[in-house]
Design a protein around this motif. Sequence first.
Motif: not given
Length: 224
Positions: A107-117
């Motif tokens: 969950i957190l890697p997915a959220l980090i990826a989306a947040a970075s975009a």
Amino acid sequence: MNTENLTAGLAQAVMSSVPETSAEAMKEARKGLLDFTAAAFAGRRDTGVEKLVKLAEEEGGVPIAPLIGRNQKTTPSQSALINGFIAHALDFDDVHSDVRGHPSAVILPALIAAASAGRIDKSRFLGAYVTGIEVMARLGESAGRHHYEKGWHNTGTLGAIAAACAVGFAENLNQNQLQTAIGFAAARSGGMRVQFGTEMKPLHAGLAAQAGVFAVKLAKAGFG
């Protein structure tokens, strides 16, 4: 059983949740984020990580998303994949008894990826994390022990859907978009326990995180 109604019900429950109103949930989310970061930092130099980073460099793309514990960036999709692997590389990351797997590493890697975009309001990040954990635990309860005992790795199979729900919540998808994203994520979910003991086990977490991010992008693009 009407699976469309089940998916609609899940999407509605996700989008109507208000985890930010619970001080206890936010406190636990911060602890979970700290635990995730520590586990990921410890695994940042695993040999499998080096292989994935090399592949990402060969693939190229616009480097805007961070890799945990490393002074470099990749594309958001690559970041979700590699950070998921990093977090689960040493198997020190959190385990949820209902999930029978490792929710934060997905969950957190997915959220980090989306947040970075730039697609996530930072005020919803922790709430989205809580929502993703809740979804993954509920799916684990629903699947029961037989799913795991039959050879599936819940981190990968349930994680893709939970990641899509977490990112979808964070990005304020509408009901129909999230419902569609859940279907896309389910189509890409996977992970087999027979691969435990190899580099594929932590890769299951990364693949699930990547699938969740991509599922939301497809839904927002109107893909049917």
